[in-house]
Scaffold this active site. Structure first.
Site, short mmCIF file in Angstrom:
data_model
loop_
_atom_site.label_atom_id
_atom_site.label_comp_id
_atom_site.label_asym_id
_atom_site.label_seq_id
_atom_site.Cartn_x
_atom_site.Cartn_y
_atom_site.Cartn_z
N LYS A 131 -138.58 -2.09 17.94
CA LYS A 131 -137.13 -2.06 18.21
C LYS A 131 -136.55 -3.38 17.74
O LYS A 131 -137.24 -4.38 17.64
CB LYS A 131 -136.90 -1.91 19.72
N ASP A 134 -129.03 2.64 16.89
CA ASP A 134 -129.04 2.67 18.36
C ASP A 134 -127.61 2.29 18.75
O ASP A 134 -126.68 2.44 17.92
CB ASP A 134 -130.08 1.67 18.93
P1 NDP Z 1 -123.45 4.55 20.71
O1 NDP Z 1 -123.18 3.14 20.35
O2 NDP Z 1 -123.11 5.62 19.77
O3 NDP Z 1 -122.73 4.88 22.11
C1 NDP Z 1 -123.01 4.16 23.26
C2 NDP Z 1 -122.09 4.64 24.37
O4 NDP Z 1 -122.49 4.02 25.60
C3 NDP Z 1 -120.65 4.25 24.14
O5 NDP Z 1 -119.83 5.20 24.77
C4 NDP Z 1 -120.57 2.90 24.85
O6 NDP Z 1 -119.27 2.54 25.28
C5 NDP Z 1 -121.46 3.13 26.04
N1 NDP Z 1 -122.06 1.86 26.46
C6 NDP Z 1 -122.85 1.05 25.70
N2 NDP Z 1 -123.19 -0.04 26.40
C7 NDP Z 1 -122.61 0.09 27.61
C8 NDP Z 1 -122.59 -0.71 28.76
N3 NDP Z 1 -123.25 -1.87 28.80
N4 NDP Z 1 -121.89 -0.25 29.83
C9 NDP Z 1 -121.22 0.92 29.78
N5 NDP Z 1 -121.19 1.72 28.70
C10 NDP Z 1 -121.88 1.31 27.65
O7 NDP Z 1 -125.01 4.58 21.12
P2 NDP Z 1 -125.96 5.84 21.19
O8 NDP Z 1 -125.22 7.03 21.68
O9 NDP Z 1 -126.71 5.90 19.95
O10 NDP Z 1 -127.00 5.35 22.32
C11 NDP Z 1 -126.80 5.60 23.72
C12 NDP Z 1 -128.11 5.44 24.45
O11 NDP Z 1 -129.07 6.38 23.91
C13 NDP Z 1 -128.78 4.08 24.35
O12 NDP Z 1 -129.48 3.81 25.54
C14 NDP Z 1 -129.78 4.27 23.22
O13 NDP Z 1 -130.84 3.34 23.31
C15 NDP Z 1 -130.24 5.68 23.52
N6 NDP Z 1 -130.85 6.37 22.41
C16 NDP Z 1 -130.19 6.57 21.23
C17 NDP Z 1 -130.77 7.26 20.20
C18 NDP Z 1 -130.05 7.59 18.94
O14 NDP Z 1 -130.60 8.38 18.14
N7 NDP Z 1 -128.83 7.11 18.72
C19 NDP Z 1 -132.18 7.73 20.31
C20 NDP Z 1 -132.75 7.55 21.61
C21 NDP Z 1 -132.11 6.87 22.59
P3 NDP Z 1 -118.39 1.50 24.40
O15 NDP Z 1 -117.88 2.29 23.26
O16 NDP Z 1 -117.35 1.02 25.34
O17 NDP Z 1 -119.35 0.42 24.00
#
Ligand code: NDP
Length: 445
Positions: free
Chosen positions: A125, A165
């Site tokens: 990662k 991510d």
């Molecule tokens: P994105 O950046 O596309 O979206 C993240 C979302 O979560 C946004 O709505 C963001 O809000 C919110 N968010 C992020 N950090 C925080 C925080 N500290 N507090 C509150 N809200 C938060 O990321 P992904 O959808 O890709 O990833 C989401 C999760 O899924 C993560 O944990 C990631 O590790 C996991 N994941 C992702 C994969 C992938 O293929 N993308 C694969 C496996 C796991 P805002 O816009 O306000 O930041």
């Protein structure tokens, strides 16, 4: 002191300033107790000591120039945790909260998740404390170029293949790939989540969210049930959240919530996903804008009530780590929630997840339930190696098969260890066994 207790104490001593890594490591080690204490080979070969220590940690300076001409410096990381079963594989996260402990926790989880996919990928990662929010496209591009100018020397299609991510989507992968190609003068499948005209896989964008819903669907099927008529709460409004919601609607469920870091919306009639996509994927706006468009939706700022207070049948946390706490778990149980499937990595605190499990909620941990993203990334690597592209339907079917297999693997493993329904234990043990046997067969490295 038992072998596992000794390792936990050692991990605590060496990583006291990395709470997220400690949380992830302790959860896994607790699950492994029944396995490693049955067979002395693990202790004799120092297997757990090696498992909790990354093979390599790379930390680097990322200097770039902002639109006003000022020099900015961020920190970049790549943790190459375990390559026993394949090249390091895992996303890059760009978020101001990123530090070494968070990247280590994510890399550690990735080892077991990647193993569960059944595909030959090791765990890694990376990321940076850079915040893409509010930056111009040109600034994001310059940052990505600067990041890759160092990272390129540590990765490669057979060595380490990063992906996206939080904060790293198609735009960022494009800039990172472009810079890698320019420096190496080679068009290689060194990143996944690429654009469809330059080596990306159909269905990769949808894969994590779809995969999450497929594994929950398989659980429901086993109960003789389905998504039809189920009310679902989702947190986050990024890649995982949006495509999980899309699949829930397709299967006849109704998603009523989404969040971002400023607040959350409740739309009891069911969210309008076109509006969400326009706000989040096109305008890169805030979730609050949704309630200005849909007047029957309610927006609540962070700190004024919790998204998990909404009574639902199924909750899918898809934003970030530790966003579902013990108090939220209690509320979900009280309100009759039956399933929690983690789309994000470790979104539920340890006590929260145990409470859910102990109170009759089917709890599917992220390392199993969000493995569809990395699984499909591995399918993207296969297509790159073959120099072929498979159709959306082909990839989607393979994704579905991967998730169904993961469900039965963790379910069977939990039963084998006399803990039916304990999917935390099932996922940790099933993921571990394959990696451990590869490590044993490859010698002390
Ligand atoms: P994105 O950046 O596309 O979206 C993240 C979302 O979560 C946004 O709505 C963001 O809000 C919110 N968010 C992020 N950090 C925080 C925080 N500290 N507090 C509150 N809200 C938060 O990321 P992904 O959808 O890709 O990833 C989401 C999760 O899924 C993560 O944990 C990631 O590790 C996991 N994941 C992702 C994969 C992938 O293929 N993308 C694969 C496996 C796991 P805002 O816009 O306000 O930041």
């Amino acid at each position: 002191m038992s072998y596992v207790d000794r390792i936990i104490a050692d991990v605590e001593k060496k990583n006291a300033d990395q709470p997220e890594f400690l949380q992830a490591a302790k959860e896994v080690l607790e699950s492994l107790r029944v396995v490693v204490e049955r067979d002395g080979i693990y202790e004799q070969t120092g297997l757990l000591e090696r498992l909790v220590e990354p093979e390599r940690i790379i930390q680097f300076r990322v200097p770039w120039v902002d639109d006003s001409g000022k020099v900015q410096v961020n920190r970049g990381y790549r943790v190459q945790f375990n390559s026993a079963i394949g090249p390091y594989k895992g996303g890059l996260r760009f978020h101001p909260s990123v530090n070494l402990g968070i990247i280590k926790f994510l890399g550690f989880e990735q080892i077991f998740k990647n193993s569960l996919t059944g595909l030959p990928i090791g765990g890694g990662k990376g990321g940076s404390d850079f915040d893409p929010k509010g930056k111009s496209d040109a600034e994001v591009m310059r940052f990505c170029q600067a990041f890759m100018t160092e990272l390129y020397r540590h990765i490669g299609p057979d060595t380490d293949v990063p992906a996206g991510d939080i904060g790293v989507g198609g735009r960022e992968i494009g800039y990172l790939f472009g810079q890698y190609k320019k420096i190496q003068n080679a068009f290689q499948g060194v990143l996944t989540g690429k654009g469809l005209t330059w080596g990306g896989s159909l269905a990769r964008t949808e894969a994590t969210g779809y995969g999450l819903v497929y594994i929950v669907e398989e659980y429901l099927k086993e109960q003789g049930d389905s998504f039809k008529g189920k009310t679902v709460s989702i947190s986050g409004s990024g890649n995982v959240a949006i495509f999980a919601a899309q699949k829930v609607f397709e299967l006849g469920g109704k998603v009523v919530t989404m969040t971002d870091s400023n607040g959350w919306i409740l739309h009891e009639a069911g969210l309008n996903l076109d509006t969400i996509k326009e706000i989040k994927l096109v305008k890169r706006g805030r979730i609050s804008e949704y309630a200005q468009i849909h007047k029957d939706a309610v927006y609540t700022e962070v700190g004024k009530g919790r998204v998990w207070d909404v009574p639902v049948d199924i909750a899918l946390p898809c934003a970030t780590q530790n966003e579902l706490e013990i108090a939220d778990a209690k509320t979900l149980v009280k309100n009759g929630c039956k399933i929690v499937g983690e789309g994000a990595n470790m979104p539920t605190t340890l006590d929260g997840s145990l409470y859910l499990q102990e109170n009759g909620v089917a709890f599917i941990p992220g390392k199993a339930s969000n493995a569809g993203g990395v699984g499909t990334s591995a399918l993207e690597m296969s297509q790159n190696s073959e120099r072929l592209s498979w159709s959306f339907e082909e990839v989607d079917q393979m994704l579905n098969r991967i998730m169904v297999n993961i469900f039965h693997n963790i379910d069977d493993t939990a039963k084998e260890y006399d803990k039916p329904g304990d999917y935390i234990l099932g996922a940790n043990i099933a993921g571990f066994k394959k990696v451990a046997s590869a490590m044993l067969e490859q010698g002390i490295l």
